[in-house]
Design a protein around this motif. Structure first.
Motif, PDB file in Angstrom:
ATOM      1  N   CYS A   8       0.834  -1.208   0.000  1.00  0.00           N
ATOM      2  CA  CYS A   8       0.000   0.000   0.000  1.00  0.00           C
ATOM      3  C   CYS A   8       0.869   1.258   0.000  1.00  0.00           C
ATOM      4  N   VAL A   9       0.480   2.211  -0.807  1.00  0.00           N
ATOM      5  CA  VAL A   9       1.104   3.526  -0.832  1.00  0.00           C
ATOM      6  C   VAL A   9       0.029   4.556  -0.510  1.00  0.00           C
ATOM      7  N   GLU A  10       0.283   5.376   0.494  1.00  0.00           N
ATOM      8  CA  GLU A  10      -0.607   6.496   0.787  1.00  0.00           C
ATOM      9  C   GLU A  10      -0.171   7.693  -0.044  1.00  0.00           C
ATOM     10  N   VAL A  11      -1.108   8.310  -0.747  1.00  0.00           N
ATOM     11  CA  VAL A  11      -0.824   9.541  -1.477  1.00  0.00           C
ATOM     12  C   VAL A  11      -1.804  10.606  -1.001  1.00  0.00           C
ATOM     13  N   TRP A  12      -1.269  11.705  -0.506  1.00  0.00           N
ATOM     14  CA  TRP A  12      -2.071  12.813   0.000  1.00  0.00           C
ATOM     15  C   TRP A  12      -1.986  13.982  -0.972  1.00  0.00           C
ATOM     16  N   THR A  13      -3.128  14.487  -1.407  1.00  0.00           N
ATOM     17  CA  THR A  13      -3.158  15.695  -2.225  1.00  0.00           C
ATOM     18  C   THR A  13      -3.307  16.901  -1.303  1.00  0.00           C
ATOM     19  N   VAL A  14      -2.542  17.940  -1.601  1.00  0.00           N
ATOM     20  CA  VAL A  14      -2.502  19.133  -0.744  1.00  0.00           C
ATOM     21  C   VAL A  14      -2.712  20.366  -1.612  1.00  0.00           C
ATOM     22  N   PRO A  15      -3.856  21.055  -1.492  1.00  0.00           N
ATOM     23  CA  PRO A  15      -4.024  22.312  -2.231  1.00  0.00           C
ATOM     24  C   PRO A  15      -3.161  23.395  -1.599  1.00  0.00           C
ATOM     25  N   LEU A  16      -2.402  24.107  -2.429  1.00  0.00           N
ATOM     26  CA  LEU A  16      -1.483  25.117  -1.909  1.00  0.00           C
ATOM     27  C   LEU A  16      -2.053  26.525  -1.971  1.00  0.00           C
ATOM     28  N   GLY A  17      -3.138  26.705  -2.718  1.00  0.00           N
ATOM     29  CA  GLY A  17      -3.838  27.978  -2.698  1.00  0.00           C
ATOM     30  C   GLY A  17      -3.150  29.081  -3.467  1.00  0.00           C
ATOM     31  N   ALA A  18      -3.770  30.257  -3.409  1.00  0.00           N
ATOM     32  CA  ALA A  18      -3.273  31.420  -4.147  1.00  0.00           C
ATOM     33  C   ALA A  18      -3.072  32.622  -3.237  1.00  0.00           C
ATOM     34  N   GLU A  19      -2.982  32.385  -1.935  1.00  0.00           N
ATOM     35  CA  GLU A  19      -2.773  33.472  -0.983  1.00  0.00           C
ATOM     36  C   GLU A  19      -1.285  33.619  -0.681  1.00  0.00           C
ATOM     37  N   ASP A  32      14.185  25.150  11.538  1.00  0.00           N
ATOM     38  CA  ASP A  32      14.919  26.347  11.129  1.00  0.00           C
ATOM     39  C   ASP A  32      15.425  26.237   9.696  1.00  0.00           C
ATOM     40  N   GLY A  33      15.845  25.037   9.299  1.00  0.00           N
ATOM     41  CA  GLY A  33      16.336  24.860   7.938  1.00  0.00           C
ATOM     42  C   GLY A  33      15.260  25.100   6.900  1.00  0.00           C
ATOM     43  N   GLU A  34      14.066  24.610   7.160  1.00  0.00           N
ATOM     44  CA  GLU A  34      12.965  24.810   6.214  1.00  0.00           C
ATOM     45  C   GLU A  34      12.566  26.281   6.149  1.00  0.00           C
ATOM     46  N   ARG A  35      12.568  26.954   7.292  1.00  0.00           N
ATOM     47  CA  ARG A  35      12.248  28.391   7.271  1.00  0.00           C
ATOM     48  C   ARG A  35      13.302  29.172   6.493  1.00  0.00           C
ATOM     49  N   ALA A  36      14.553  28.757   6.636  1.00  0.00           N
ATOM     50  CA  ALA A  36      15.616  29.426   5.886  1.00  0.00           C
ATOM     51  C   ALA A  36      15.444  29.215   4.388  1.00  0.00           C
ATOM     52  N   ARG A  37      15.095  28.009   3.981  1.00  0.00           N
ATOM     53  CA  ARG A  37      14.866  27.742   2.562  1.00  0.00           C
ATOM     54  C   ARG A  37      13.684  28.546   2.046  1.00  0.00           C
ATOM     55  N   ALA A  38      12.629  28.629   2.845  1.00  0.00           N
ATOM     56  CA  ALA A  38      11.469  29.432   2.445  1.00  0.00           C
ATOM     57  C   ALA A  38      11.861  30.894   2.285  1.00  0.00           C
ATOM     58  N   GLY A  39      12.723  31.380   3.184  1.00  0.00           N
ATOM     59  CA  GLY A  39      13.130  32.774   3.139  1.00  0.00           C
ATOM     60  C   GLY A  39      13.953  33.144   1.923  1.00  0.00           C
ATOM     61  N   LEU A  40      14.547  32.144   1.264  1.00  0.00           N
ATOM     62  CA  LEU A  40      15.321  32.405   0.054  1.00  0.00           C
ATOM     63  C   LEU A  40      14.436  32.652  -1.160  1.00  0.00           C
ATOM     64  N   LEU A  41      13.150  32.311  -1.063  1.00  0.00           N
ATOM     65  CA  LEU A  41      12.225  32.509  -2.180  1.00  0.00           C
ATOM     66  C   LEU A  41      11.746  33.951  -2.186  1.00  0.00           C
ATOM     67  N   ASP A  43       9.457  35.444  -4.151  1.00  0.00           N
ATOM     68  CA  ASP A  43       8.033  35.661  -4.387  1.00  0.00           C
ATOM     69  C   ASP A  43       7.225  35.195  -3.169  1.00  0.00           C
ATOM     70  N   ALA A  44       6.324  36.050  -2.679  1.00  0.00           N
ATOM     71  CA  ALA A  44       5.559  35.737  -1.475  1.00  0.00           C
ATOM     72  C   ALA A  44       4.672  34.513  -1.674  1.00  0.00           C
ATOM     73  N   LEU A  45       4.096  34.373  -2.866  1.00  0.00           N
ATOM     74  CA  LEU A  45       3.238  33.223  -3.123  1.00  0.00           C
ATOM     75  C   LEU A  45       4.056  31.930  -3.139  1.00  0.00           C
ATOM     76  N   ASP A  46       5.243  31.969  -3.739  1.00  0.00           N
ATOM     77  CA  ASP A  46       6.113  30.796  -3.718  1.00  0.00           C
ATOM     78  C   ASP A  46       6.472  30.414  -2.283  1.00  0.00           C
TER      79      ASP A  46
END
Length: 250
Positions: A8-19, A32-41, A43-46
């Protein structure tokens, strides 16, 4: 941790939205690492979509392991493939494209990919440059309105196999993944990618193609669920619907 059926493989769909801002609770899930990676983007939507996708991965893994999302710990392989620290029998994969993400969980190495359909002329050029001749011919021969879907089906299958193996995309572009829709077994291409993989097509939402690959050749069952960001006191995973898909292809 609740055991996962070996097929069995679980696959979850995740809507990311437009906000341009994710729900405030989701940022607290990240390390902290994930926040740092996010901060490198830039574009606010990205950034918002990155936060939502990675928070969803943490929430789904946390629900499976009985761990709060913010306490889930990941390690990464040589090419960045994430692994759940301390959970030897749980393998994961994450993919996101524009406004949708897919999270996969399985009892052995798994890869998932989702791609938004592109322009017919662009995908033909990419297929000519990177795909085996028979697959390029299939893309080029498809009617213009169907060409992007044919290309994306092949591309997501390749990338799912690469992610299951923990390799690099360039290693998998030559894999022969052409075959019937549904499930198929893909053999290794030699070199760094051994295979085989059992690949299942996904239809995440209109305008997108997806695929999930599990190391091995036996038919797999998909448990397809949806995850929404927490709202009104729930933690997201309560707003799910489940479709159990029995193996329909040999």
């Amino acid at each position: 941790m609740t055991a996962i059926d070996a097929a069995c493989v679980e696959v979850w769909t995740v809507p990311l939205g437009a906000e341009p801002q994710p729900p405030p609770a989701l940022d607290a899930y990240l390390d902290d690492g994930e926040r740092a990676r996010a901060g490198l983007l830039r574009d606010a939507l990205d950034r918002a979509r990155f936060v939502t996708a990675h928070a969803a991965l943490r929430a789904v893994v946390g629900a499976r392991t009985g761990c709060p999302p913010e306490a889930v710990r990941f390690t990464r392989g040589p090419n960045g493939k994430p692994e759940v620290e301390g959970e030897d029998g749980l393998f994961i994969s994450l993919s996101h494209s524009y406004d949708i993400a897919l999270v996969a969980l399985a009892p052995r190495p798994v890869g998932v990919d989702v791609e938004r359909l592109g322009e017919a002329s662009a995908v033909t050029r990419i297929a000519e440059r990177h795909f085996p001749p028979s697959e390029f011919a299939a893309v080029a021969a498809a009617p213009a309105k169907e060409r992007a879907a044919v290309f994306a089906r092949l591309w997501t299958r390749k990338e799912a196999c690469v992610k299951a193996e923990g390799g690099r995309l360039t290693q998998g572009l030559g894999l022969l993944v052409q075959g019937v829709d549904g499930q198929l077994t893909v053999q290794g291409g030699g070199g760094a990618l051994d295979g085989p993989w059992r690949v299942a097509d996904l239809a995440p939402t209109r305008g997108y193609a997806g695929a999930v690959a599990l190391i091995g050749s036996g038919p797999i069952r998909l448990a397809v669920r949806s995850w929404l960001p927490p709202a009104a006191g729930n933690r997201g995973e309560k707003s799910t619907s489940l479709r159990e898909l029995s193996p329909a292809w040999s």
